[in-house]
Write an enzyme that holds these catalytic residues in place. Structure first.
Site, PDB file in Angstrom:
ATOM      1  N   LYS A   1     108.815  25.931  39.213  1.00 46.63           N
ATOM      2  CA  LYS A   1     109.222  26.119  37.814  1.00 46.63           C
ATOM      3  C   LYS A   1     108.012  26.002  36.870  1.00 46.63           C
ATOM      4  CE  LYS A   1     111.519  26.386  34.053  1.00 46.63           C
ATOM      5  NZ  LYS A   1     112.066  27.642  33.571  1.00 46.63           N
TER       6      LYS A   1
ATOM      7  N   CYS B   1     110.293  25.541  25.904  1.00 45.62           N
ATOM      8  CA  CYS B   1     109.814  25.383  27.289  1.00 45.62           C
ATOM      9  C   CYS B   1     108.295  25.484  27.457  1.00 45.62           C
ATOM     10  CB  CYS B   1     110.499  26.399  28.189  1.00 45.62           C
ATOM     11  SG  CYS B   1     112.251  26.043  28.405  1.00 45.62           S
TER      12      CYS B   1
ATOM     13  N   LYS C   1     105.915  22.531  26.042  1.00 47.79           N
ATOM     14  CA  LYS C   1     106.055  21.212  26.684  1.00 47.79           C
ATOM     15  C   LYS C   1     105.787  21.285  28.191  1.00 47.79           C
ATOM     16  CE  LYS C   1     111.004  21.138  27.878  1.00 47.79           C
ATOM     17  NZ  LYS C   1     110.920  21.077  29.330  1.00 47.79           N
TER      18      LYS C   1
ATOM     19  N   LYS D   1     111.830  33.217  19.202  1.00 48.69           N
ATOM     20  CA  LYS D   1     111.993  34.599  19.667  1.00 48.69           C
ATOM     21  C   LYS D   1     113.323  35.099  19.147  1.00 48.69           C
ATOM     22  CE  LYS D   1     113.160  33.695  24.362  1.00 48.69           C
ATOM     23  NZ  LYS D   1     113.669  34.293  25.542  1.00 48.69           N
TER      24      LYS D   1
HETATM   25  P1  NAD Z   1     119.238  20.855  25.183  1.00 47.34           P
HETATM   26  O1  NAD Z   1     118.540  19.859  24.390  1.00 47.34           O
HETATM   27  O2  NAD Z   1     119.772  22.108  24.555  1.00 47.34           O
HETATM   28  O3  NAD Z   1     120.492  20.175  25.925  1.00 47.34           O
HETATM   29  C1  NAD Z   1     120.446  18.942  26.579  1.00 47.34           C
HETATM   30  C2  NAD Z   1     121.811  18.284  26.413  1.00 47.34           C
HETATM   31  O4  NAD Z   1     121.892  17.142  27.251  1.00 47.34           O
HETATM   32  C3  NAD Z   1     122.079  17.774  25.002  1.00 47.34           C
HETATM   33  O5  NAD Z   1     123.286  18.348  24.502  1.00 47.34           O
HETATM   34  C4  NAD Z   1     122.230  16.253  25.161  1.00 47.34           C
HETATM   35  O6  NAD Z   1     123.185  15.679  24.287  1.00 47.34           O
HETATM   36  C5  NAD Z   1     122.683  16.165  26.600  1.00 47.34           C
HETATM   37  N1  NAD Z   1     122.479  14.883  27.281  1.00 47.34           N
HETATM   38  C6  NAD Z   1     121.349  14.120  27.324  1.00 47.34           C
HETATM   39  N2  NAD Z   1     121.564  13.030  28.088  1.00 47.34           N
HETATM   40  C7  NAD Z   1     122.834  13.114  28.549  1.00 47.34           C
HETATM   41  C8  NAD Z   1     123.635  12.298  29.397  1.00 47.34           C
HETATM   42  N3  NAD Z   1     123.156  11.183  29.961  1.00 47.34           N
HETATM   43  N4  NAD Z   1     124.910  12.656  29.632  1.00 47.34           N
HETATM   44  C9  NAD Z   1     125.415  13.791  29.088  1.00 47.34           C
HETATM   45  N5  NAD Z   1     124.700  14.604  28.292  1.00 47.34           N
HETATM   46  C10 NAD Z   1     123.430  14.275  28.033  1.00 47.34           C
HETATM   47  O7  NAD Z   1     118.251  21.235  26.388  1.00 47.34           O
HETATM   48  P2  NAD Z   1     118.091  22.641  27.136  1.00 47.34           P
HETATM   49  O8  NAD Z   1     117.293  23.581  26.320  1.00 47.34           O
HETATM   50  O9  NAD Z   1     119.411  23.073  27.667  1.00 47.34           O
HETATM   51  O10 NAD Z   1     117.159  22.196  28.364  1.00 47.34           O
HETATM   52  C11 NAD Z   1     117.641  21.412  29.426  1.00 47.34           C
HETATM   53  C12 NAD Z   1     116.630  21.438  30.549  1.00 47.34           C
HETATM   54  O11 NAD Z   1     116.522  22.770  31.066  1.00 47.34           O
HETATM   55  C13 NAD Z   1     115.220  21.036  30.130  1.00 47.34           C
HETATM   56  O12 NAD Z   1     114.607  20.357  31.192  1.00 47.34           O
HETATM   57  C14 NAD Z   1     114.525  22.373  29.924  1.00 47.34           C
HETATM   58  O13 NAD Z   1     113.143  22.300  30.111  1.00 47.34           O
HETATM   59  C15 NAD Z   1     115.164  23.211  31.009  1.00 47.34           C
HETATM   60  N6  NAD Z   1     115.172  24.642  30.732  1.00 47.34           N
HETATM   61  C16 NAD Z   1     115.449  25.107  29.477  1.00 47.34           C
HETATM   62  C17 NAD Z   1     115.488  26.474  29.250  1.00 47.34           C
HETATM   63  C18 NAD Z   1     115.786  26.999  27.861  1.00 47.34           C
HETATM   64  O14 NAD Z   1     115.560  28.186  27.625  1.00 47.34           O
HETATM   65  N7  NAD Z   1     116.287  26.205  26.940  1.00 47.34           N
HETATM   66  C19 NAD Z   1     115.244  27.383  30.292  1.00 47.34           C
HETATM   67  C20 NAD Z   1     114.996  26.881  31.560  1.00 47.34           C
HETATM   68  C21 NAD Z   1     114.947  25.512  31.781  1.00 47.34           C
END
Ligand code: NAD
Length: 435
Positions: A208, A264, A267, A325
């Site tokens: 990743k 992404c 970070k 974007k």
């Molecule tokens: P986000 O901030 O949109 O969502 C995370 C959610 O997790 C939040 O709603 C938060 O309230 C919840 N949360 C945190 N702790 C919790 C717990 N203990 N129990 C229940 N809920 C909990 O984050 P995201 O953008 O969806 O990213 C999530 C992961 O996926 C990250 O590691 C990110 O790097 C990865 N990722 C993101 C993308 C993207 O485009 N956003 C793409 C690929 C990978």
């Protein structure tokens, strides 16, 4: 399969909705009660094209539900996915794994049967080992298999990416875990739309970061070539096409612009550097990418100033596009933030517009006047700056835009328009990487 998604953000909600659309029974858990309440009312907490219909269909079919209660959420699950955030840790750039570890502990304390735990969040290589240690300690005697399944979807095209990915990566050496993951992703392998690649857990975690760092490198490479084009009197769009048609290079991620942003790449490139530092295996190319990209965002502010003959004090600047974007409302690390701050530092008065991002933008930008309509933002402006290439800004009536402005200057940081068409409409056009 009964699947529970812990974390219902951009990744958790899209993945959960798509899994339920495959026919799995999915419960999405989030500790943000407002988010869950909103989803229960059928209102999406994020903007992602097609998501509201997908969620509604699967809720109606009884395959998708939402809760804040992790205990109820995981009770009957065959697999529990962790999709919580892994932001940069304040001060040092390491990935902040506190949400992942807390979720792992909560899951282990809540499970009532043996279960597969899958980390979908982006986590540094070796995190699975620590997750395994946490769940063993929290649920001794229970078999919780820990695997990695990084997510590659892109915001704005997330559903399509999830349902038709280039590949699915599953990291585990455990055959029982592989079988559950095979079942979960069977709908994808059935229509042979995506190879499911099984690797070791550490390898999956690293895939990743390597993928994101490579894509960030491609963007940064073409951005530096764009600067060289400007100095040399060449055209970066033609250079990009000329190299991208070579299959070994490929055309994607070769669009010069204001630097990468988003939730992404910034970070993840930083966290990868920290991992490399910890393991004393430096990644000098990624180091350069991070540093070049950081300086580029503010340099874009200076580019606008230069186009205004260095003087923006008291001038009105219209910024079109704020999200990192198009087709998302996500403002995290958007280049627009640095560009706007540089212009405000120079004394400019910012009027901004974005089709979906204004609500999020209000939280991170101060002293900006927001408009729903690009022509209203441009009224009386001394410059229009295109920062995000939303479709809504691709076919503007340029003559109308020019007429409404005090001084018809367009700084087009995405090369949406050609100089010729802008000039025909009476606009002075400054693009990126243009002679
Ligand atoms: P986000 O901030 O949109 O969502 C995370 C959610 O997790 C939040 O709603 C938060 O309230 C919840 N949360 C945190 N702790 C919790 C717990 N203990 N129990 C229940 N809920 C909990 O984050 P995201 O953008 O969806 O990213 C999530 C992961 O996926 C990250 O590691 C990110 O790097 C990865 N990722 C993101 C993308 C993207 O485009 N956003 C793409 C690929 C990978």
């Amino acid at each position: 399969m009964r699947i529970t998604m812990i974390g219902t953000g951009y990744v958790g909600l899209v993945s959960g909705a798509c899994f339920s659309d495959f026919g799995h029974e999915v419960i999405c858990v989030d500790k943000d009660a407002a988010k869950i309440a909103s989803l229960e009312r059928g209102v999406m907490p994020i903007y992602e094209p097609g998501l509201d219909a997908l969620v509604a269909t699967n809720v109606r079919a009884g395959r998708l539900s939402f809760t804040t209660d992790v205990v109820a959420g995981v009770a009957d699950a065959d697999a529990v996915f962790i999709a919580v955030g892994t932001p940069s840790r304040r001060g040092d750039g390491h990935a902040d794994l506190s949400y992942v570890f807390a979720a792992a502990r909560e899951i282990a304390e809540a499970v009532t049967r043996d279960v597969l735990l899958v980390t979908k969040s982006t986590v540094p290589v070796g995190t699975g080992d620590e997750v395994e240690r946490i769940v063993r300690e929290a649920a001794p005697g229970r078999t919780i298999r820990v695997s990695s399944n990084p997510e590659f979807l892109r915001e704005g095209a997330a559903i399509e990416d999830f349902k038709r990915p280039d590949r699915v990566v599953c990291g585990t050496d455990d055959e029982a875990a592989r079988e559950v993951l095979r079942q979960i992703y069977r709908p994808l392998s059935l229509n042979q739309s995506a190879p499911v690649l099984f690797t070791g857990r550490r390898t999956a975690e690293l895939i990743k970061y390597a993928a994101n760092a490579f894509l960030a490198t491609k963007i940064t490479f073409i951005n530096e070539i764009a600067d060289l084009c400007e100095a040399a009197g060449a055209d970066v769009q033609e250079v990009s096409r000329g190299i991208g048609l070579d299959n070994r290079i490929g055309r994607k991620f070769l669009h010069a612009g204001p630097g990468y942003g988003g939730s992404c790449f910034p970070k993840d490139t930083l966290a990868l550097l920290k991992t490399a530092e910890d393991l004393q295996s430096p990644l000098r190319i990624v180091e350069a990418v991070v540093s070049v990209n950081d300086s580029r965002k503010r340099a874009m502010g200076r580019k606008v100033l230069k186009a205004m003959d260095g003087d923006a004090r008291g001038k009105r600047i219209a910024v079109l596009g704020l999200t990192f974007k198009p087709n998302t409302d996500d403002m995290r690390d958007s280049p627009a933030i640095a560009v706007i701050q540089a212009l405000q530092d120079a004394g400019a008065d910012i009027h901004a517009c974005d089709p979906e991002g204004i609500e999020q933008a209000r939280k991170v930008l101060q002293n900006v006047e927001f408009h729903a309509d690009p022509y209203a933002a441009a009224e009386g402006a001394d410059a229009v700056v295109i920062v995000t290439e939303w479709d809504a800004y691709r076919a503007l009536d340029l003559a109308r835009l020019a007429r409404t402005m005090a001084s018809p200057l367009m700084v087009d940081l995405r090369n949406v328009y050609t100089r010729e068409e802008a000039q025909r409409a009476g606009l002075t056009h400054v693009g990126v990487g243009k002679p």
